[in-house]
Design a protein around this motif. Sequence first.
Motif, PDB file in Angstrom:
ATOM      1  N   GLU A 282     -14.458   1.385   1.540  1.00 25.90           N
ATOM      2  CA  GLU A 282     -13.419   0.624   0.608  1.00 25.90           C
ATOM      3  C   GLU A 282     -12.102   1.500   0.497  1.00 25.90           C
ATOM      4  OE1 GLU A 282     -17.696  -0.156  -0.059  1.00 25.90           O
ATOM      5  OE2 GLU A 282     -16.533   1.625   0.133  1.00 25.90           O
ATOM      6  N   LEU A 283     -12.074   2.688   0.367  1.00 28.66           N
ATOM      7  CA  LEU A 283     -10.842   3.454   0.165  1.00 28.66           C
ATOM      8  C   LEU A 283      -9.981   3.271   1.510  1.00 28.66           C
ATOM      9  CD1 LEU A 283      -9.689   5.282  -1.986  1.00 28.66           C
ATOM     10  CD2 LEU A 283     -10.455   7.248  -0.636  1.00 28.66           C
TER      11      LEU A 283
ATOM     12  N   PRO B 276      -6.874   2.615  -6.321  1.00 30.59           N
ATOM     13  CA  PRO B 276      -8.174   1.904  -5.512  1.00 30.59           C
ATOM     14  C   PRO B 276      -9.346   1.329  -6.470  1.00 30.59           C
ATOM     15  CG  PRO B 276      -8.206   4.366  -5.424  1.00 30.59           C
ATOM     16  CD  PRO B 276      -6.853   3.917  -5.899  1.00 30.59           C
ATOM     17  N   PRO B 277     -10.387   0.802  -6.075  1.00 33.71           N
ATOM     18  CA  PRO B 277     -11.300   0.160  -6.695  1.00 33.71           C
ATOM     19  C   PRO B 277     -12.118   1.369  -7.332  1.00 33.71           C
ATOM     20  CG  PRO B 277     -11.181  -0.934  -4.717  1.00 33.71           C
ATOM     21  CD  PRO B 277     -10.287   0.194  -4.530  1.00 33.71           C
TER      22      PRO B 277
ATOM     23  N   TYR C 237       0.096   8.335  -2.127  1.00 39.10           N
ATOM     24  CA  TYR C 237      -1.452   7.719  -1.844  1.00 39.10           C
ATOM     25  C   TYR C 237      -2.202   8.931  -2.608  1.00 39.10           C
ATOM     26  CZ  TYR C 237      -0.749   3.921   1.319  1.00 39.10           C
ATOM     27  OH  TYR C 237      -0.840   2.711   2.097  1.00 39.10           O
TER      28      TYR C 237
ATOM     29  N   ASP D 101      -4.627  -2.289   2.899  1.00 39.16           N
ATOM     30  CA  ASP D 101      -3.987  -3.400   2.210  1.00 39.16           C
ATOM     31  C   ASP D 101      -2.728  -3.017   1.162  1.00 39.16           C
ATOM     32  OD1 ASP D 101      -6.159  -4.968   3.154  1.00 39.16           O
ATOM     33  OD2 ASP D 101      -7.304  -4.780   1.313  1.00 39.16           O
ATOM     34  N   ARG D 102      -2.524  -1.758   0.911  1.00 39.69           N
ATOM     35  CA  ARG D 102      -1.361  -1.299  -0.002  1.00 39.69           C
ATOM     36  C   ARG D 102      -0.237  -1.504   1.022  1.00 39.69           C
ATOM     37  NH1 ARG D 102      -1.025  -1.276  -4.830  1.00 39.69           N
ATOM     38  NH2 ARG D 102      -3.005  -2.279  -4.305  1.00 39.69           N
TER      39      ARG D 102
ATOM     40  N   TRP E 292      -8.549  -0.218   1.161  1.00 41.23           N
ATOM     41  CA  TRP E 292      -7.570  -0.169  -0.081  1.00 41.23           C
ATOM     42  C   TRP E 292      -6.213   0.166   0.473  1.00 41.23           C
ATOM     43  CZ3 TRP E 292      -4.864   3.853  -2.245  1.00 41.23           C
ATOM     44  CH2 TRP E 292      -4.265   3.256  -3.181  1.00 41.23           C
TER      45      TRP E 292
ATOM     46  N   TYR F 176       2.434   1.113  -6.782  1.00 36.84           N
ATOM     47  CA  TYR F 176       2.394  -0.109  -6.922  1.00 36.84           C
ATOM     48  C   TYR F 176       3.700  -0.622  -7.707  1.00 36.84           C
ATOM     49  CZ  TYR F 176       1.041  -4.909  -8.695  1.00 36.84           C
ATOM     50  OH  TYR F 176       0.912  -6.155  -9.095  1.00 36.84           O
TER      51      TYR F 176
ATOM     52  N   ALA G 112     -15.062   3.512  -5.384  1.00 39.76           N
ATOM     53  CA  ALA G 112     -14.869   3.489  -3.979  1.00 39.76           C
ATOM     54  C   ALA G 112     -15.166   4.362  -2.969  1.00 39.76           C
ATOM     55  CB  ALA G 112     -13.387   2.952  -3.725  1.00 39.76           C
TER      56      ALA G 112
END
Length: 515
Positions: free
Chosen positions: A246-247, A238-239, A307, A253-254, A250, A318, A242
């Motif tokens: 934001e988490l 994650p950024p 996660y 989106d993952r 993320w 990823y 975050a």
Amino acid sequence: MRARWSDLALVPLVFGVALFVRRYALHTPLWLDEQMIARNIRDRDFGELVGRLGNNQSAPLGWLWSQRALVSLFGTDEYVLRLLPLLAAIGTLVLAWWAGRRWLGPVGAVALVTSVATSSAAIRYAAEVKQYSDDLFWTMLLLVATMVLLERPRPALRSYVLWWSVAAVACLCSMGAMLATPVCAMVVVGAGWRRAGLRAVAPFLIWLAAFTVHYLASLRYVVGSDYMTAFWGRRGYPPADAGPRELAGWAWDRLVVLGRDPLGLSPHDLELVSHLFWLLVVLGCLAAAWRRRSFGVLLAGVVVFGYVLAVAEIVPLYMRMAIWILPAVYVAIGFAADAGARLVVASVRARRVHAGGLAGAAAVLLVGALLAPLIVARAGPQRVAASDERAATRWLAGLHRPGDLTLVLSSSRHTVGWYADSLRPRQEPVFAPPPAGAPCTGTELSAVVDGYRRVLIYGNPKPGQPTRTGEQLRADAAAVGTVVATGSYGPAVIALVVDVRPAAERAPAGCYRLL
């Protein structure tokens, strides 16, 4: 073993084996990542594979030793190097079929085995000299072994000893299985504590011993690796800094990122397809929990732990680094399809349409709609690389004479080191033009080839500096000599044999930095 309807899953099993073997039979040249790990396997003995590997590579020690044994017995042909990954992929299919036969009906079993058979990751890594096919096999084996243990009312001590022993072997052979072990262990101990007490925990020492040996011999060189950190960057994390919102964004989106790779879902409307797929995974975990609570916790726990490791910046969620969660995902898909089919059957037997029957039919149809495009795509023509670096380097090796100099682009150093290590001496030039009006601060190509009568030039340029160097070397070859042979092995491949002219007859050539 009596035949049952779940054995319909043998059809996708055979289909999957055919896909894996078809990919394996292409006998394609090793690509860069394969070359780098294969050079470690070929050039080191068993003892030298303990410790830090060359070329910034990492792999489980058990996998490395298995590959080294095969190379020692049968040589270094691509078929030999890729045999273990092929067998691991087929073994994953067989385990999926066995699991479907034991716990699912025909629809769920077919869905589970088809998910594995059409998995882009399983197909790709069944014919690649990397350990990721083993990650699928050992993680699937660990999941199946855990589910077998969980369904026993009062497991004996030997059952726990066997389970921890399987986990220990998996730890030595697969980093993915090692990541899944904490989840499996917590479920096993949590479910077995009341029934078995210390009997469920005491054999943990078997796994701990295997992990300690593996860590001291190999893993400690991977954990916290600066190279791995730089290579993956933040792509699987994650950024930085975050917040909760934001988490959550993320994490959502993952789902699409994982849908693209390693799941390899249909690229048409990938976002919608990915979200529907993960909805089925959630429903499958719930259906597994309905069958046996610990089953659902196990399947969901593996994905959630993936996660957790990513948020803690331990393992990126990823691409191939997330391949170890796929067995749990595929088993969940099987349970979702199975639950849907059972609801439909219940509705038919009741001779009335009810919400459960409609929901079940929708689930089964959705599984079919997601898997059908994958079946068609995987059965289609295979893409083969336009370049053949194996043939190109062997062609140059056949023309090589004692005293020849070989110039190799940095992007192709491992290709030459694997397929044509006899091309010596060799240099790796990097085009380094000085600023306008300034003298060359490196080495002019004319000086590089001084003292040699012939020069062999090889490279398969990749985007960036190697492409620029390759283009300049093509031009400079005519400046310092006469090109007497050119190999045609792909649109970008450079394979030249150059007769060097005397220094007085050479035209000005480029400036290079020698690696």
